[in-house]
Design an enzyme around this catalytic site. Structure first.
Site, PDB file in Angstrom:
ATOM      1  N   GLU A 294      55.260  -9.150 -17.544  1.00  0.00           N
ATOM      2  CA  GLU A 294      54.721  -9.768 -18.756  1.00  0.00           C
ATOM      3  C   GLU A 294      55.738 -10.679 -19.445  1.00  0.00           C
ATOM      4  O   GLU A 294      56.201 -10.411 -20.559  1.00  0.00           O
ATOM      5  CB  GLU A 294      54.192  -8.710 -19.726  1.00  0.00           C
ATOM      6  CG  GLU A 294      53.003  -7.954 -19.167  1.00  0.00           C
ATOM      7  CD  GLU A 294      52.317  -7.052 -20.189  1.00  0.00           C
ATOM      8  OE1 GLU A 294      52.970  -6.664 -21.177  1.00  0.00           O
ATOM      9  OE2 GLU A 294      51.134  -6.731 -19.991  1.00  0.00           O
TER      10      GLU A 294
ATOM     11  N   GLU B 227      46.879  -4.497 -14.679  1.00  0.00           N
ATOM     12  CA  GLU B 227      47.021  -3.334 -15.558  1.00  0.00           C
ATOM     13  C   GLU B 227      45.823  -3.235 -16.479  1.00  0.00           C
ATOM     14  O   GLU B 227      45.346  -4.248 -17.011  1.00  0.00           O
ATOM     15  CB  GLU B 227      48.237  -3.494 -16.475  1.00  0.00           C
ATOM     16  CG  GLU B 227      49.571  -3.272 -15.867  1.00  0.00           C
ATOM     17  CD  GLU B 227      50.666  -3.432 -16.933  1.00  0.00           C
ATOM     18  OE1 GLU B 227      50.413  -3.148 -18.120  1.00  0.00           O
ATOM     19  OE2 GLU B 227      51.761  -3.864 -16.560  1.00  0.00           O
TER      20      GLU B 227
HETATM   21  C1  GAL Z   1      51.770  -3.588 -20.817  1.00  0.00           C
HETATM   22  C2  GAL Z   1      53.064  -3.375 -20.031  1.00  0.00           C
HETATM   23  C3  GAL Z   1      53.158  -1.979 -19.453  1.00  0.00           C
HETATM   24  C4  GAL Z   1      52.782  -0.953 -20.477  1.00  0.00           C
HETATM   25  C5  GAL Z   1      51.396  -1.259 -20.997  1.00  0.00           C
HETATM   26  C6  GAL Z   1      50.896  -0.272 -22.001  1.00  0.00           C
HETATM   27  O1  GAL Z   1      51.924  -4.586 -21.744  1.00  0.00           O
HETATM   28  O2  GAL Z   1      53.166  -4.311 -18.996  1.00  0.00           O
HETATM   29  O3  GAL Z   1      54.475  -1.777 -18.990  1.00  0.00           O
HETATM   30  O4  GAL Z   1      53.694  -0.972 -21.518  1.00  0.00           O
HETATM   31  O5  GAL Z   1      51.401  -2.520 -21.608  1.00  0.00           O
HETATM   32  O6  GAL Z   1      49.622  -0.590 -22.489  1.00  0.00           O
END
Ligand code: GAL
Length: 665
Positions: A147, A303
């Protein structure tokens, strides 16, 4: 990526757990249908515990273990979290805020993107990983950093300031050209040489707008450069392995159209707040953006959460069925896989209250059952991999416009881009009409309809492209405060929006932003009335015809919506902020006049219908977000893929359920 199946898995952070637990992890991964994990995202301190001392044996064991169990690896470079020793040794790696404060080690993403030491270390660890695992059979994909631009969007340290000056030199070549672009003749801001230039620090009044805009361009380019540096190192060692980095949907800080072009494969993280009743519209909009920036190619949901996150003020759970609905929506809108943050819910650290695929309480849990259920369903969807979503409509979107529109000192500083994009998008979502987001300089000729909401900044190339699109037969709807400035953020003189005056057959004499609470109405030429507020344009007609006029105020009876024939096409203009019903009225008229319909099925309210196509075959996804069963009339017979039964005529989608209908044309 060539797994040739729907990807399913998540971030795997095994350094939190003993090796015994790794054994249980792979067993349960298999049970859940996991076929890919993102590994090593934050492992720098463990991989390089001291400067130049590398410890790969633990990762070797993991790679072998995963491979032995049929799980592929999306291997990450760990550069989002520089180790403590590195910061102790080179404190200047820490990013500096606009106020001049460092952001310390102790969480993550604590680095300045321009710091040469950091960049050297990052390229070195990327190279070491690529060399070590280049022939490992588990290696399926590269995941660079994590990110970019999250938490820390910009850095104001001395190195960054010099990098900004270098970037400006490259862009403008001469101090004169640069002074002209920034309009420094106003407020006595002329610069005599490059060294006098500063980033937009804290100033007494509005900072120079072009300075603010160039700073955004520069910081966006810097993150992309960080990516490119690692990508090039890795690509030279493993040219056959695809490279991605995870995006964050509508993240303002980085121009993702530009960034996506540097990747082999676009992936995205999406965390909709499912407590909001329109979460599926917001999530759908993100999916469509991500598909669009990758030129329509399948993308990957890198994710999402299985249930709650831990970073909102209140972190609601994803209620039963909601995680599956959101996952299927991503597939429907072009993803070839869904992943989660993270595999096993943490016991310690900042994200221990964030859900995982395997919850604290183990496998006798609702979340685990849903995770396993979805994984097993995805295993039966391999044939959909590689199919695409066709759209006849597009919404113009440009990061440079987003930055420029939201710089201060505007007629209304409450005019923000995302709510405007959302209003436009909502129509397409509700009507089940597939829509892309398109860059204003891109080829628009494939679209029957292009919506141009609040495209305030339009560069010369984009202006020509949009004019040409209409001239050659396209249909365009431009909304207020569009086409106002050029790429330097200078007004395009000659009656707003000057570069489109002929195309629109009208011009705007005055912008009338409304104070809070003031409303107006438009009277449409079919006898309907709709409320409007926030903004009115005082429109001067040339060749356009009027579709609706304002009812009240000093511009009563003057045009609010116009239509003009230009070349072979039609250019519509909307000069106010219409309520939702008004928007639907206008967009329905435009879409039906050019034959854009939701032709795939006749779906009741609460159903999201979207089709993926590959050659003669297509898969119609029907998501029911309501708590009631909904009937859908299919235009063609097909096969209900999840249940493997033939279907025709009317099908019923149960509450909170999904159907996928395979049809052959
Ligand atoms: C994203 C990040 C992850 C984790 C996740 C939690 O922004 O890439 O590592 O922190 O959020 O929602």
């Amino acid at each position: 990526m060539k797994l040739n199946k729907m990807i399913y898995g998540g971030d795997y952070n095994p350094e939190q757990w003993s090796e015994e637990i790794w054994q249980e992890d792979v067993r349960l991964m298999q049970e859940a249908g996991v076929n890919l994990v993102s590994l090593g995202i934050f492992s720098w301190a463990k991989l390089e515990p001291q400067d130049g001392v590398f410890e790969f044996l633990w990762l070797d064991r993991l790679m072998d273990l995963l491979h032995a169990n049929g799980i592929a690896v999306d291997l990450s470079t760990p550069t989002a979290s520089p180790p403590a020793w590195m910061i102790t040794k080179h404190e200047d790696i820490l990013p500096i805020t606009a106020e001049g404060y460092p952001l310390w080690h102790g969480s993550r993403r604590h680095y300045c993107p321009h710091n040469p030491q950091y960049r050297r270390y990052a390229a070195r660890i990327a190279e070491k990983l690529a060399e070590r695992y280049k022939d490992h059979p588990a290696l399926a994909m590269w995941h660079i950093d994590n990110e970019y631009g999250c938490h820390v969007g910009e850095c104001f340290c001395d190195t960054s300031v010099q990098a900004f000056r270098d970037w400006l030199m490259e862009r403008y070549q001469s101090v004169d050209a640069f002074n002209h672009a920034w309009g420094t003749a106003f407020w006595g801001q002329q610069y005599g040489n490059w060294q006098e230039i500063q980033p937009p620090r804290i100033t007494p009044a509005h900072s120079n707008p072009t300075q603010q805009l160039d700073w955004k361009r520069f910081t966006s380019d810097s993150w992309i450069d960080c990516f490119k540096e690692q990508r090039d190192v890795i690509r030279s060692i493993t040219p056959q392995i695809e490279i991605t980095t995870n995006f964050m949907g509508f993240h303002k800080g980085i121009d993702y159209f530009k960034f996506a072009g540097e990747e082999d494969h676009v992936s995205n993280d999406n965390y909709p707040d499912t407590y909001q009743s329109d979460w599926m519209v917001q999530a759908g909009m993100v999916c469509d953006l991500i598909r669009s920036i990758g030129n329509g190619k399948p993308w990957m949901l890198m994710e999402q959460s299985t249930s709650q996150v831990n970073w909102r003020p209140r972190n609601v759970v994803k209620r039963p069925g909601v995680m599956r609905l959101g996952s299927m929506q991503a597939l429907a809108r072009g993803a070839d896989g869904v992943m989660f943050f993270q595999w096993r819910q943490s016991k310690a650290g900042a994200e221990k209250h964030h859900s995982g695929m395997l919850p604290h309480s183990g496998t006798d849990t609702r979340v685990w059952r849903e995770v396993k259920g979805l994984g097993n369903e995805l295993a039966g969807l391999s044939e959909i991999v590689g199919s695409t979503v066709d759209a006849e409509a597009a919404i113009l979107m440009d990061w440079e416009n987003w930055w420029a529109l939201e710089i201060d000192s505007k007629p209304s500083n409450e005019l923000k881009l995302l709510p405007q994009l959302y209003k436009m998008y909502r129509y397409f979502h509700e009507r089940n009409i597939p829509v892309n987001f398109a860059h204003p300089e891109s080829d628009l000729s494939e679209y029957k309809f292009v919506a141009m909401p609040n495209l305030y900044l339009v560069g010369d190339q984009a202006a020509e492209n949009i004019n040409q699109y209409v001239q050659q037969g396209g249909t365009l709807l431009m909304t207020y405060f569009s086409g106002v400035v050029d790429a330097n953020e200078h007004i395009r003189l000659g009656g707003y929006p000057a570069s489109f005056r002929e195309m629109l057959g009208m011009w705007v004499e005055e912008y009338v932003p409304y104070p809070d609470g003031l409303k107006n109405k438009i009277a449409c030429n079919d006898g309907k009335y709709f409320e409007c507020d926030f903004w009115a344009d005082v429109i001067r007609l040339e060749s356009a015809k009027v579709l609706a006029s304002f009812e009240e105020d000093y511009f009563a009876d003057m045009p609010a919506i116009t239509q003009n024939s230009f070349g072979k096409g039609q250019a519509y203009y909307l000069g106010t902020e219409l309520n939702h019903d008004g928007n639907v009225w206008l967009l329905d008229q435009i879409c039906s006049s050019i034959g854009i319909n939701a032709t795939m099925c006749d779906a009741g309210e609460g159903i999201e219908a979207i089709r993926r196509t590959k050659n003669e075959e297509s898969w119609l996804f029907l998501m029911n977000y309501t708590n009631k069963a909904v009937a859908v009339n299919l235009a063609h017979a097909g096969i209900n893929v999840l249940h493997q039964v033939p279907v025709s005529g009317t099908v019923t989608v149960s509450a909170n359920d999904v159907l996928i209908i395979k049809q052959t044309s």
